[in-house]
Every structure is written in structure tokens, then in C-alpha cells.
Motif scaffolding. Sequence first.
Motif, short mmCIF file in Angstrom:
data_model
loop_
_atom_site.label_atom_id
_atom_site.label_comp_id
_atom_site.label_asym_id
_atom_site.label_seq_id
_atom_site.Cartn_x
_atom_site.Cartn_y
_atom_site.Cartn_z
N VAL A 172 0.87 -1.33 0.05
CA VAL A 172 -0.11 0.01 -0.01
C VAL A 172 0.80 1.29 0.07
CG1 VAL A 172 -2.01 -1.06 1.03
CG2 VAL A 172 -0.25 -0.01 2.49
N GLY A 173 2.20 1.22 -0.30
CA GLY A 173 3.15 2.30 -0.15
C GLY A 173 2.97 3.22 -1.46
N SER A 174 2.43 2.68 -2.58
CA SER A 174 2.32 3.48 -3.54
C SER A 174 1.21 3.13 -4.77
CB SER A 174 3.65 3.65 -4.49
OG SER A 174 3.87 2.40 -5.21
N ARG A 175 0.90 3.84 -5.66
CA ARG A 175 -0.34 3.19 -6.54
C ARG A 175 0.13 2.44 -7.62
NH1 ARG A 175 -1.75 4.68 -11.86
NH2 ARG A 175 -0.06 5.57 -12.93
N GLU A 176 1.43 2.27 -7.84
CA GLU A 176 1.98 1.19 -8.72
C GLU A 176 2.05 -0.05 -8.11
OE1 GLU A 176 5.36 2.50 -10.89
OE2 GLU A 176 5.85 0.34 -11.58
N ARG A 177 2.56 -0.14 -6.79
CA ARG A 177 2.36 -1.12 -5.95
C ARG A 177 1.38 -2.04 -5.73
NH1 ARG A 177 7.58 -2.70 -3.78
NH2 ARG A 177 6.55 -3.49 -1.79
N LEU A 178 0.34 -0.99 -5.17
CA LEU A 178 -1.00 -1.52 -4.86
C LEU A 178 -1.77 -1.94 -6.32
CD1 LEU A 178 -3.42 -1.51 -3.09
CD2 LEU A 178 -4.17 0.64 -3.72
N SER A 179 -1.77 -1.30 -7.46
CA SER A 179 -2.37 -1.84 -8.56
C SER A 179 -1.60 -3.03 -8.89
CB SER A 179 -2.01 -0.74 -9.85
OG SER A 179 -2.72 0.54 -9.26
N TRP A 180 -0.43 -3.42 -8.83
CA TRP A 180 0.27 -4.53 -9.20
C TRP A 180 -0.47 -5.85 -8.25
CZ3 TRP A 180 2.78 -8.19 -6.57
CH2 TRP A 180 3.48 -9.42 -7.28
N TRP A 181 -0.24 -5.42 -6.92
CA TRP A 181 -0.70 -6.33 -5.83
C TRP A 181 -2.43 -6.80 -6.17
CZ3 TRP A 181 -4.50 -6.35 -2.34
CH2 TRP A 181 -4.58 -7.49 -1.11
N LEU A 182 -3.06 -6.05 -6.57
CA LEU A 182 -4.60 -6.10 -6.60
C LEU A 182 -4.61 -6.92 -7.91
CD1 LEU A 182 -7.29 -5.50 -5.19
CD2 LEU A 182 -7.27 -3.43 -6.83
N CYS A 183 -4.10 -6.52 -8.88
CA CYS A 183 -4.17 -7.48 -10.15
C CYS A 183 -3.63 -8.73 -9.91
CB CYS A 183 -3.10 -6.73 -11.31
SG CYS A 183 -2.97 -7.69 -12.77
N GLU A 184 -2.71 -8.89 -9.20
CA GLU A 184 -2.30 -10.38 -8.94
C GLU A 184 -3.12 -11.06 -7.99
OE1 GLU A 184 0.16 -12.05 -9.73
OE2 GLU A 184 0.91 -10.71 -11.11
N ARG A 185 -3.94 -10.31 -7.21
CA ARG A 185 -5.04 -11.22 -6.34
C ARG A 185 -6.52 -11.33 -7.30
NH1 ARG A 185 -1.40 -10.67 -4.38
NH2 ARG A 185 -1.61 -12.89 -4.81
N HIS A 186 -6.42 -10.53 -8.30
CA HIS A 186 -7.66 -10.80 -9.23
C HIS A 186 -7.29 -11.91 -10.11
CE1 HIS A 186 -10.64 -8.55 -12.31
NE2 HIS A 186 -11.04 -9.98 -12.24
N ASN A 187 -5.91 -11.99 -10.65
CA ASN A 187 -5.38 -13.33 -11.35
C ASN A 187 -5.42 -14.62 -10.52
OD1 ASN A 187 -4.87 -12.04 -13.57
ND2 ASN A 187 -2.65 -11.65 -13.32
N GLU A 188 -5.43 -14.57 -9.31
CA GLU A 188 -5.65 -15.65 -8.35
C GLU A 188 -7.05 -16.23 -8.59
OE1 GLU A 188 -3.01 -17.09 -6.56
OE2 GLU A 188 -4.33 -18.64 -5.75
N VAL A 189 -7.98 -15.40 -8.55
CA VAL A 189 -9.25 -15.61 -8.71
C VAL A 189 -9.75 -16.05 -10.09
CG1 VAL A 189 -11.82 -14.81 -8.59
CG2 VAL A 189 -10.20 -13.96 -7.04
N ASN A 190 -8.99 -15.38 -10.96
CA ASN A 190 -9.00 -15.61 -12.46
C ASN A 190 -8.70 -17.18 -12.75
OD1 ASN A 190 -9.96 -13.16 -13.16
ND2 ASN A 190 -7.92 -12.49 -14.08
N ARG A 191 -7.59 -17.68 -12.14
CA ARG A 191 -7.08 -18.83 -12.24
C ARG A 191 -8.08 -20.04 -11.61
NH1 ARG A 191 -1.95 -16.57 -11.22
NH2 ARG A 191 -2.01 -16.60 -9.14
N LYS A 192 -8.64 -19.81 -10.28
CA LYS A 192 -9.67 -20.76 -9.77
C LYS A 192 -10.47 -20.57 -10.73
CE LYS A 192 -12.02 -19.01 -6.38
NZ LYS A 192 -12.65 -18.53 -5.00
N LEU A 193 -11.24 -19.53 -11.48
CA LEU A 193 -12.44 -19.72 -12.37
C LEU A 193 -12.14 -19.93 -13.70
CD1 LEU A 193 -14.14 -16.71 -11.10
CD2 LEU A 193 -14.45 -18.87 -10.29
#
Length: 110
Positions: free
Chosen positions: A67-88
Motif C-alpha cells: 500500500v506504499g504507492s499506487r504502482e505497487r497497489l495496482s500490481w498487488w490487486l491485479c495479482e489477487r484478481h489473477n488468483e481468482v481468474n485462475r480458480k475460475l
Amino acid sequence: PPDVEELGRATWTFLHTTAAYYPEKPTPIQRANMLALLKSIPMLYACKPCGNDFGDDMSKNPAEKWVGSRERLSWWLCERHNEVNRKLGKKEWGCGIKEMDARWKDGPED
Ligand code: FAD
């Protein structure tokens, strides 16, 4: 029960857009509020199994470091979304800031 797909699309839109406009240099209060927002999902999200799995994923990949910058947060959230994408069985996205901004900041609707 909630419409899991409609709720999911709306929630990802909210979360990715919020990350795209998150500060480059957030204040401690902004970081704390972002963390509280993310941590509330496992407890409050209307699709309970979704929230539980998201909570498990966040325990393995804590948001605190990201949560230290918008670039890091955007990356992290994309990876969490990808985790759901893989599951589905959905396609995974590239999580660089260019891809994220093209979709969630500058880009057209899909
Ligand atoms: P969505 O996955 O909703 O994505 C919306 C748009 O985001 C896409 O059209 C694309 O433009 C963009 N996008 C796709 N991937 C990425 C990425 N990695 N980074 C940035 N942008 C991207 N559904 C279930 O059935 N089971 C679950 O356990 C479940 N858990 C969920 C947990 C959370 C926290 C959330 C928010 C949603 C969850 N969902 C779950 C819903 C699921 O993720 C989808 O929202 C839903 O299936 C609709 O999918 P969609 O194909 O329309 O696109």
C-alpha cells in the motif's frame, strides 16, 4: 443470494479504479484506510465463499507491503484478481502499470 458475477465485476471495477487513482506517495492515514478497506472484504463481502478465499489469499500475500504507492497497489490487486481468474479458469492479466492504467485509468470501457 447475491449475483456473484455482477457483484464481482462491480467490485473489481471499484477496487482497480481506486488503486489507479491512489496516491504515488500516500500518507499514513491513506495507507491505513486502504488496508482497512481491503481487510474488510473477507468479513463483509456479500459472496461469503468469495470473501473467505480472498482472505486466505491475503494471508499468504499481505497487503501491508503493497500500500506504499499506487504502482505497487495496482500490481498487488491485479495479482489477487489473477488468483481468482485462475480458480475460475479465466485468462490472466499482465499486471504492469501500463496495462493497469490502460484498463483502469486512461482506457476505454470493456
Ligand atoms: P471480472 O473477473 O469481474 O473482471 C472485470 C474486468 O476486469 C475484466 O473484464 C477485465 O477488463 C479486467 N480484469 C480481468 N483480470 C484482471 C486483473 N487481473 N487485473 C486487472 N483487471 C483485470 N466468483 C466466483 O465464482 N467465485 C469466487 O470465489 C469469487 N471470488 C471473488 C473474490 C473477489 C474479492 C471478487 C471481487 C470477486 C470474486 N468473484 C468470484 C467474481 C469473479 O472474480 C468475477 O468478477 C465474475 O466471475 C465476473 O467475471 P468477468 O469475466 O465478467 O470479469
